[in-house]
Structure formats: structure tokens, C-alpha cells
Scaffold this motif. Structure first.
Motif, mmCIF file in Angstrom:
data_model
loop_
_atom_site.group_PDB
_atom_site.id
_atom_site.type_symbol
_atom_site.label_atom_id
_atom_site.label_comp_id
_atom_site.label_asym_id
_atom_site.label_seq_id
_atom_site.Cartn_x
_atom_site.Cartn_y
_atom_site.Cartn_z
ATOM 1 N N SER A 130 23.310 56.142 71.482
ATOM 2 C CA SER A 130 23.652 57.616 72.533
ATOM 3 C C SER A 130 24.238 57.588 72.856
ATOM 4 C CB SER A 130 22.397 57.780 74.150
ATOM 5 O OG SER A 130 22.688 56.088 74.759
ATOM 6 N N ALA A 131 25.135 57.140 73.410
ATOM 7 C CA ALA A 131 26.610 57.626 73.696
ATOM 8 C C ALA A 131 28.030 57.107 72.674
ATOM 9 C CB ALA A 131 27.654 56.411 75.065
ATOM 10 N N HIS A 132 27.722 56.243 71.341
ATOM 11 C CA HIS A 132 28.899 55.938 70.109
ATOM 12 C C HIS A 132 27.979 56.742 69.412
ATOM 13 C CE1 HIS A 132 30.992 53.727 73.427
ATOM 14 N NE2 HIS A 132 30.009 53.569 73.665
ATOM 15 N N SER A 133 27.394 57.622 68.918
ATOM 16 C CA SER A 133 26.635 57.685 67.805
ATOM 17 C C SER A 133 27.602 58.783 66.411
ATOM 18 C CB SER A 133 25.147 58.886 67.911
ATOM 19 O OG SER A 133 25.925 60.123 68.167
ATOM 20 N N GLU A 134 28.815 59.066 67.019
ATOM 21 C CA GLU A 134 29.641 59.182 66.044
ATOM 22 C C GLU A 134 29.945 58.439 65.590
ATOM 23 O OE1 GLU A 134 31.785 62.427 67.736
ATOM 24 O OE2 GLU A 134 31.092 64.164 68.020
ATOM 25 N N GLN A 135 31.155 57.780 66.017
ATOM 26 C CA GLN A 135 31.842 56.846 65.661
ATOM 27 C C GLN A 135 30.972 55.066 65.290
ATOM 28 O OE1 GLN A 135 32.902 55.155 70.216
ATOM 29 N NE2 GLN A 135 34.268 54.703 68.902
ATOM 30 N N VAL A 136 29.057 55.233 64.668
ATOM 31 C CA VAL A 136 28.225 54.852 64.749
ATOM 32 C C VAL A 136 28.374 55.536 63.187
ATOM 33 C CG1 VAL A 136 25.659 54.084 63.861
ATOM 34 C CG2 VAL A 136 27.567 53.578 66.206
ATOM 35 N N GLN A 137 28.249 56.981 62.702
ATOM 36 C CA GLN A 137 28.900 57.528 61.898
ATOM 37 C C GLN A 137 29.648 57.543 61.058
ATOM 38 O OE1 GLN A 137 25.579 59.883 60.945
ATOM 39 N NE2 GLN A 137 26.803 59.930 59.281
ATOM 40 N N GLU A 138 30.655 57.143 61.788
ATOM 41 C CA GLU A 138 32.792 56.656 60.842
ATOM 42 C C GLU A 138 31.748 55.535 60.162
ATOM 43 O OE1 GLU A 138 35.375 57.694 63.915
ATOM 44 O OE2 GLU A 138 34.888 59.563 63.930
ATOM 45 N N LEU A 139 31.450 54.790 60.254
ATOM 46 C CA LEU A 139 31.369 53.293 59.942
ATOM 47 C C LEU A 139 30.803 53.679 58.488
ATOM 48 C CD1 LEU A 139 29.141 51.498 62.131
ATOM 49 C CD2 LEU A 139 31.522 51.429 62.157
ATOM 50 N N CYS A 140 30.097 54.403 58.157
ATOM 51 C CA CYS A 140 30.155 55.397 56.412
ATOM 52 C C CYS A 140 30.966 55.281 55.888
ATOM 53 C CB CYS A 140 29.214 56.843 56.273
ATOM 54 S SG CYS A 140 28.396 57.438 54.754
ATOM 55 N N ALA A 141 31.860 55.141 56.101
ATOM 56 C CA ALA A 141 33.570 55.128 55.373
ATOM 57 C C ALA A 141 33.991 54.039 54.825
ATOM 58 C CB ALA A 141 34.412 55.668 56.952
ATOM 59 N N LEU A 142 33.386 52.893 55.568
ATOM 60 C CA LEU A 142 33.373 51.804 54.987
ATOM 61 C C LEU A 142 32.398 50.764 54.345
ATOM 62 C CD1 LEU A 142 33.517 49.753 59.055
ATOM 63 C CD2 LEU A 142 35.281 50.205 57.003
ATOM 64 N N LEU A 143 31.706 51.924 53.919
ATOM 65 C CA LEU A 143 30.502 51.425 52.405
ATOM 66 C C LEU A 143 31.309 51.377 51.118
ATOM 67 C CD1 LEU A 143 27.187 53.168 53.837
ATOM 68 C CD2 LEU A 143 27.798 50.883 54.342
ATOM 69 N N GLY A 144 32.531 52.529 50.737
ATOM 70 C CA GLY A 144 33.042 52.592 49.779
ATOM 71 C C GLY A 144 31.861 53.614 48.804
ATOM 72 N N LEU A 196 31.523 40.774 71.859
ATOM 73 C CA LEU A 196 30.724 41.686 70.954
ATOM 74 C C LEU A 196 32.144 43.159 71.109
ATOM 75 C CD1 LEU A 196 29.059 43.136 69.545
ATOM 76 C CD2 LEU A 196 27.504 43.325 71.864
ATOM 77 N N ARG A 197 31.864 43.658 72.358
ATOM 78 C CA ARG A 197 32.994 44.915 72.630
ATOM 79 C C ARG A 197 34.217 44.735 71.484
ATOM 80 N NH1 ARG A 197 32.635 43.956 78.205
ATOM 81 N NH2 ARG A 197 30.873 44.592 78.892
ATOM 82 N N ARG A 198 35.167 43.374 71.644
ATOM 83 C CA ARG A 198 36.084 43.181 70.489
ATOM 84 C C ARG A 198 35.652 43.827 68.979
ATOM 85 N NH1 ARG A 198 37.731 38.576 73.872
ATOM 86 N NH2 ARG A 198 36.487 38.405 72.651
ATOM 87 N N ALA A 199 34.210 42.855 68.610
ATOM 88 C CA ALA A 199 34.101 43.346 67.478
ATOM 89 C C ALA A 199 34.102 44.559 66.936
ATOM 90 C CB ALA A 199 33.443 42.123 67.350
ATOM 91 N N MET A 200 33.002 45.005 67.586
ATOM 92 C CA MET A 200 32.968 46.552 67.618
ATOM 93 C C MET A 200 34.415 48.022 67.706
ATOM 94 S SD MET A 200 29.955 46.640 67.484
ATOM 95 C CE MET A 200 29.339 48.747 67.021
ATOM 96 N N HIS A 201 34.946 47.551 68.692
ATOM 97 C CA HIS A 201 36.167 48.324 68.319
ATOM 98 C C HIS A 201 37.078 48.181 66.836
ATOM 99 C CE1 HIS A 201 40.232 49.624 69.659
ATOM 100 N NE2 HIS A 201 40.760 48.541 69.240
ATOM 101 N N THR A 202 37.197 46.655 66.675
ATOM 102 C CA THR A 202 37.297 46.388 65.741
ATOM 103 C C THR A 202 36.940 47.335 63.805
ATOM 104 O OG1 THR A 202 38.182 43.779 65.937
ATOM 105 C CG2 THR A 202 37.550 43.948 63.489
ATOM 106 N N LEU A 203 35.743 46.874 64.218
ATOM 107 C CA LEU A 203 34.602 47.849 63.524
ATOM 108 C C LEU A 203 35.171 49.591 63.307
ATOM 109 C CD1 LEU A 203 30.658 47.028 62.825
ATOM 110 C CD2 LEU A 203 32.716 46.605 61.357
ATOM 111 N N PHE A 204 34.766 49.960 64.669
ATOM 112 C CA PHE A 204 35.379 50.967 64.436
ATOM 113 C C PHE A 204 36.898 51.725 64.107
ATOM 114 C CE2 PHE A 204 31.624 51.259 68.235
ATOM 115 C CZ PHE A 204 31.030 52.000 66.958
ATOM 116 N N THR A 205 37.564 50.346 64.649
ATOM 117 C CA THR A 205 39.017 51.326 64.266
ATOM 118 C C THR A 205 39.089 51.066 62.603
ATOM 119 O OG1 THR A 205 40.128 50.208 66.696
ATOM 120 C CG2 THR A 205 41.740 50.305 64.585
ATOM 121 N N ALA A 206 38.961 49.917 61.885
ATOM 122 C CA ALA A 206 38.564 50.185 60.361
ATOM 123 C C ALA A 206 37.766 51.351 60.148
ATOM 124 C CB ALA A 206 38.370 48.837 59.930
ATOM 125 N N ALA A 207 36.902 52.053 60.207
ATOM 126 C CA ALA A 207 36.348 52.824 59.799
ATOM 127 C C ALA A 207 36.959 54.552 60.051
ATOM 128 C CB ALA A 207 34.680 53.247 60.724
#
Length: 209
Positions: A130-144, A196-207
Motif C-alpha cells: 500500500s505504501a511502497h508499491s512504486e519502490q517494489v515495482q522498481e525491483l524489476c530493474a534488478l532482474l536483468g 529489515l529496514r536496512r535490508a529493504m533500503h539496500t534493495l530499493f537503493t540498488a534498484a
């Protein structure tokens, strides 16, 4: 004989005891309690089926099923008035979920530690959706190269929905012309919400880079 009501056949709660036994709370008038009370030699063969449903709306929402076969006995003194705790001693366990289908060793189950995020997973996935759907969508960039496999016919990315979360990572289901699950591993297993917050921040930053 009156037919059993659905609420009489489904446990009000379930938990795992210190020796791997599964404790099931039933209404005192449940047929399950009655059968366990009158079972010969205090052993009643039974199978418990558990269905795991994703806490967010997504195609193919059932994430997995588990079956535990064993023996039921009553566990008096562990429940309040109007209820009875029943103990299921596992003999065989089988799981069919997002990670595959396989039997589970009863001793391994008894000694397994619960994932530190299990009590918070539902809330966390719903919050991500509900609150981070755009960032979750951006994870697609990590799929190569795999990102092309989940694109819509016009080339736009498929919708991304957070599906499962544990200490090792996040699983996302991309839905469009076809469904595709992707697993995003954390740099290291997390042990609490702060990690978990740190791990998610790392994922979103990489994406996003």
C-alpha cells in the motif's frame, strides 16, 4: 446425530510445543475433542492440513499447503472454560509451497526455530503493497534479462506485488500477460525489524540506480 458446525472442526488457534508437538485449541464440544477423549489407548490417527494464503491480493493467492499426520490426544489444563487443547504428535510432515514440495523430517521440525519476521509478515507485506508499491515495482530493474520476460505486450513492466517475506529476503510476484515470481535476497539474514529496514533500503537503493 446433528452435523458438526464448521467452527467445531477448525481449531481456534495452533502453536508448536517445545518437543515439536502441535497444540490445537478447539471448542469443548468439538467432535475432534470428543473423538480424542474416547480414543482407545489415548491415540487417535489424524491429519492436519494447513493452507497458507498470501495476505495481499494477487493471482494464485495460495502460497502453499502443509500436511501433518500423527496422533491426537487431549491436553487438559491448557485451555480456559469452554475450550479444550488437543495435542497432535507429528509422525509425517509434507510441505508444498513456493520453495518446492518435499517431506519434512519430524525431528528437524521439532528443533527448527521460527523465522523472526513470522509474526509481522502480514502487516509488513500489506504495508509494502500500500505504501511502497512504486519502490517494489522498481525491483524489476534488478532482474536483468529476465525483466523482458515479464513485460506486458506494449513493453511496460508487469505489476509487482510483494508475496512473501522472511529473514533471508523478499519474494515478489510480477503479474501481467503471465505470472513470474522473483526472489530478492538480503545481503545477510535479518534478525529484527531494524535489520529489515536496512535490508529493504539496500534493495530499493540498488534498484533505483
Amino acid at each position: 446425530m446433528d452435523a458438526a458446525r464448521p467452527e467445531q472442526l477448525s481449531p481456534r488457534s495452533r502453536s508448536v510445543g517445545p518437543d515439536g508437538e502441535i497444540l490445537l485449541l478447539f471448542p469443548a464440544d468439538s467432535p475432534v475433542v470428543r473423538a480424542a477423549t474416547h480414543a482407545q489407548a489415548d491415540e487417535l490417527p489424524a491429519v492436519l492440513e494447513i493452507t497458507d494464503v498470501a495476505p495481499v491480493s494477487v493471482p494464485h493467492r495460495i502460497r502453499g499447503r502443509a500436511w501433518v499426520s500423527g496422533w491426537l490426544t487431549r491436553a487438559p489444563g491448557l485451555a480456559g472454560p469452554g475450550s479444550m487443547m488437543v495435542r497432535l504428535e507429528p509422525g509425517e510432515l509434507y510441505v508444498d509451497d513456493l520453495w518446492g514440495a518435499s517431506p519434512v523430517d519430524a525431528d528437524a521440525f521439532a528443533h527448527a526455530d521460527a523465522d523472526p519476521l513470522v509474526a509481522h509478515e502480514t502487516e509488513l507485506l500489506q504495508h509494502l503493497h500500500s505504501a511502497h508499491s512504486e519502490q517494489v515495482q522498481e525491483l524489476c530493474a534488478l532482474l536483468g534479462e529476465r525483466s523482458a520476460a515479464i513485460a506486458e505486450a506494449d513493453g511496460t513492466p508487469a505489476r509487482a506485488v510483494p508475496l512473501a517475506l522472511d529473514r533471508f529476503g523478499l519474494r515478489v510476484r510480477f503479474t501481467g500477460t503471465r505470472c513470474f515470481d522473483a526472489r530478492f535476497d538480503f545481503p545477510e539474514p535479518v534478525t529484527d525489524i531494524t535489520g529489515l529496514r536496512r535490508a529493504m533500503h539496500t534493495l530499493f537503493t540498488a534498484a533505483s540506480h
